[in-house]
Design an enzyme around this catalytic site. Structure first.
Site, PDB file in Angstrom:
ATOM      1  N   ASP A   1      -5.554 -18.019  13.938  1.00 42.32           N
ATOM      2  CA  ASP A   1      -4.118 -17.975  13.693  1.00 42.32           C
ATOM      3  C   ASP A   1      -3.463 -19.300  14.085  1.00 42.32           C
ATOM      4  O   ASP A   1      -3.290 -20.189  13.257  1.00 42.32           O
ATOM      5  CB  ASP A   1      -3.508 -16.800  14.463  1.00 42.32           C
ATOM      6  CG  ASP A   1      -2.073 -16.523  14.080  1.00 42.32           C
ATOM      7  OD1 ASP A   1      -1.849 -15.966  12.998  1.00 42.32           O
ATOM      8  OD2 ASP A   1      -1.167 -16.878  14.856  1.00 42.32           O
TER       9      ASP A   1
ATOM     10  N   ARG B   1      -3.543  -9.547  14.528  1.00 36.21           N
ATOM     11  CA  ARG B   1      -4.200 -10.723  15.105  1.00 36.21           C
ATOM     12  C   ARG B   1      -5.238 -10.348  16.163  1.00 36.21           C
ATOM     13  O   ARG B   1      -6.086 -11.160  16.521  1.00 36.21           O
ATOM     14  CB  ARG B   1      -3.156 -11.666  15.713  1.00 36.21           C
ATOM     15  CG  ARG B   1      -2.191 -12.277  14.714  1.00 36.21           C
ATOM     16  CD  ARG B   1      -1.078 -13.010  15.441  1.00 36.21           C
ATOM     17  NE  ARG B   1      -0.127 -13.654  14.538  1.00 36.21           N
ATOM     18  CZ  ARG B   1       0.916 -13.040  14.004  1.00 36.21           C
ATOM     19  NH1 ARG B   1       1.146 -11.758  14.263  1.00 36.21           N
ATOM     20  NH2 ARG B   1       1.746 -13.691  13.209  1.00 36.21           N
TER      21      ARG B   1
ATOM     22  N   HIS C   1      -8.236 -12.221   2.501  1.00 38.73           N
ATOM     23  CA  HIS C   1      -7.899 -13.437   1.751  1.00 38.73           C
ATOM     24  C   HIS C   1      -8.898 -13.708   0.637  1.00 38.73           C
ATOM     25  O   HIS C   1      -8.522 -14.014  -0.499  1.00 38.73           O
ATOM     26  CB  HIS C   1      -7.844 -14.636   2.695  1.00 38.73           C
ATOM     27  CG  HIS C   1      -6.595 -14.692   3.512  1.00 38.73           C
ATOM     28  ND1 HIS C   1      -6.283 -15.750   4.343  1.00 38.73           N
ATOM     29  CD2 HIS C   1      -5.565 -13.817   3.623  1.00 38.73           C
ATOM     30  CE1 HIS C   1      -5.123 -15.516   4.929  1.00 38.73           C
ATOM     31  NE2 HIS C   1      -4.677 -14.347   4.514  1.00 38.73           N
TER      32      HIS C   1
ATOM     33  N   TYR D   1      -2.166  -3.573  -5.465  1.00 38.05           N
ATOM     34  CA  TYR D   1      -2.455  -5.003  -5.536  1.00 38.05           C
ATOM     35  C   TYR D   1      -3.023  -5.368  -6.914  1.00 38.05           C
ATOM     36  O   TYR D   1      -2.624  -6.366  -7.520  1.00 38.05           O
ATOM     37  CB  TYR D   1      -3.453  -5.412  -4.452  1.00 38.05           C
ATOM     38  CG  TYR D   1      -2.963  -5.240  -3.032  1.00 38.05           C
ATOM     39  CD1 TYR D   1      -1.607  -5.102  -2.730  1.00 38.05           C
ATOM     40  CD2 TYR D   1      -3.868  -5.209  -1.965  1.00 38.05           C
ATOM     41  CE1 TYR D   1      -1.179  -4.943  -1.421  1.00 38.05           C
ATOM     42  CE2 TYR D   1      -3.447  -5.059  -0.657  1.00 38.05           C
ATOM     43  CZ  TYR D   1      -2.100  -4.911  -0.387  1.00 38.05           C
ATOM     44  OH  TYR D   1      -1.679  -4.758   0.914  1.00 38.05           O
TER      45      TYR D   1
ATOM     46  N   LYS E   1      -2.726 -19.358   5.479  1.00 39.68           N
ATOM     47  CA  LYS E   1      -3.824 -19.818   6.312  1.00 39.68           C
ATOM     48  C   LYS E   1      -4.233 -18.722   7.298  1.00 39.68           C
ATOM     49  O   LYS E   1      -3.433 -17.828   7.573  1.00 39.68           O
ATOM     50  CB  LYS E   1      -3.437 -21.131   7.008  1.00 39.68           C
ATOM     51  CG  LYS E   1      -2.081 -21.080   7.738  1.00 39.68           C
ATOM     52  CD  LYS E   1      -2.139 -20.333   8.969  1.00 39.68           C
ATOM     53  CE  LYS E   1      -1.182 -19.713   9.717  1.00 39.68           C
ATOM     54  NZ  LYS E   1      -1.379 -18.548  10.455  1.00 39.68           N
TER      55      LYS E   1
ATOM     56  N   ARG F   1       0.821  -1.216   0.000  1.00 39.49           N
ATOM     57  CA  ARG F   1       0.000   0.000   0.000  1.00 39.49           C
ATOM     58  C   ARG F   1       0.852   1.263   0.000  1.00 39.49           C
ATOM     59  O   ARG F   1       0.389   2.330  -0.397  1.00 39.49           O
ATOM     60  CB  ARG F   1      -0.930  -0.020   1.216  1.00 39.49           C
ATOM     61  CG  ARG F   1      -2.030  -1.069   1.145  1.00 39.49           C
ATOM     62  CD  ARG F   1      -2.808  -1.143   2.439  1.00 39.49           C
ATOM     63  NE  ARG F   1      -1.958  -1.573   3.550  1.00 39.49           N
ATOM     64  CZ  ARG F   1      -2.360  -1.618   4.820  1.00 39.49           C
ATOM     65  NH1 ARG F   1      -3.588  -1.239   5.119  1.00 39.49           N
ATOM     66  NH2 ARG F   1      -1.543  -2.036   5.761  1.00 39.49           N
TER      67      ARG F   1
END
Length: 400
Positions: free
Chosen positions: A205, A193, A105, A84, A123, A60
């Site tokens: 996570d 997180r 995601h 992106y 993940k 960014r």
């Protein structure tokens, strides 16, 4: 000790790859976001792979993209608004690595697939199981490879632990404990997180690893969440700082089947994930936890450090008699052989991913059904804690 130093050195100074094939150019990878995990997960593994090159980075902030490109020798740096998408529109990019925050995601994996790129996706796959199903369905429709990056499963140490259980030498699994947790102080309050809107939480996570490993070793999905409790704080009321969940898994078929609905048909697996393990005795920092303990009919298997086995790990096997006394014990380690000695979990994963993209059979694979099942049970664990699943993406992707 010499082996430990050698493996650490190889992790941070990967050997030069063999000469690339002359039949086709290497796969060009584009990285979305200059995330910290990119160094370990894709940049260093790519340095020793003869068939890939990281060709572009998007961030960014242009300065951050430029700094990343300069550090790693990346040819193109896209920064600022629209970075992106500019990377996805680059016709020279074959593969996209997506380590963006969990809440992004779905959107950026779908956009990458719509642009005709294969995707290596960090993940957890997404914030909801519906999003995960849509991504894999779209990848199949487009004829593209999409892999959720559960890197631990590609390492020979995990595969050896699984083979020991599968061999039957310890008998059927009776219970399992999986833990992945870090001490208080390891993660700052500003860490993504802890942000609910970005799909934060310990189960999203570290807990997603615990669940995946339990499923892998059990060769099955859970059948029920027996209990689940989450530790929260007033600073992050919707975030599980730590979660302990016990799930019921089906036992493998045996000669004498128990009555239908009997508890004898299942075994409990307790999963613990935590961002801030409290200090011992109030002042001694807690140790990082990354282990799985499997208790079986005729013994026990303990696999230490499943998350970072390339640095150090061990697999302890104990066989017991009918009275529970240890009659035999051994310790095994598996770091890879030949040129693969000391490869990280991520390097083994990249090898498999490239094989899949090139139409070869990888030595291991994490299937779409694996990813869908994992996020489905993450949702069920969150429901059992009363925190509820993470918020779904509102992104609309043209062409998907």
């Amino acid at each position: 000790m010499i082996g430990l130093f050698k493996r650490i050195y190889h992790e941070f100074h990967p050997p030069a790859p063999a000469a690339p094939s002359e039949s086709s150019p290497p796969l060009r990878i584009g990285v979305l976001g200059a995330a910290n995990i990119a160094a370990m997960a894709i940049m260093r593994p790519a340095q020793s792979h003869p068939d890939v090159v990281v060709h572009a980075i998007a961030a960014r902030d242009q300065a951050r993209a430029d700094a990343f490109a300069s550090k790693w020798g990346v040819a193109r740096a896209y920064g600022g608004e629209g970075a992106y998408q500019k990377l996805l529109d680059d016709p020279e990019i074959d593969v996209v690595y997506n380590p963006l925050p969990n809440a992004l995601h779905y959107e950026w994996t779908m956009r990458a697939l719509a642009a005709g790129k294969h995707v290596l996706l960090e993940k957890p796959s997404a914030d909801t199981s519906d999003e995960t199903r849509k991504m894999f369905a779209f990848a199949e429709q487009k004829g593209l490879v999409l892999l959720e990056a559960f890197h631990y499963a590609f390492h020979p140490a995990f595969q050896r632990a699984k083979a020991i259980l599968d061999s039957g030498e310890l008998g059927d699994i009776q219970s399992m404990e999986v833990s992945l947790a870090v001490p208080a102080g390891a993660l700052k309050d500003s860490d993504i997180r802890f942000k609910y809107e970005l799909g934060g939480g310990s189960v999203m996570d570290m807990g997603c690893y615990c669940l995946s490993i339990a499923r892998d070793l059990a060769h099955a999905a859970p059948v029920k969440v027996l209990s689940a409790s989450a530790e929260t704080s007033s600073a992050f009321p919707k975030i599980d700082i730590g979660t302990t969940a016990t799930l019921a898994f089906p036992k493998r078929e045996s000669a004498a089947e128990p009555p239908a609905g009997s508890d004898a048909q299942t075994f409990p697996a307790t999963l613990q994930s935590h961002f801030r393990l409290p200090p011992r005795l109030g002042f001694i920092p807690a140790m990082i936890q990354a282990h799985v303990k499997v208790t079986c009919e005729r013994g026990e298997l303990f696999y230490y450090n499943f998350a970072w086995p390339s640095f150090y790990h061990y697999i302890s096997v104990k066989k017991t008699d009918g009275q529970g006394r240890t009659v035999e014990s051994r310790t095994e380690k598996c770091y890879g052989e030949g040129e693969k000695y000391g490869w990280s979990t991520y390097r083994f994963q990249l090898e498999a991913f490239v094989d899949k993209v090139r139409g070869r059979t990888p030595q291991h694979w994490y299937s779409p059904s694996d990813s869908i099942t994992n996020i489905e049970w993450i949702e069920r664990i969150y429901e059992a804690t009363d925190l509820g699943p993470r918020p779904a993406s509102t992104a609309q992707v043209f062409g998907a």
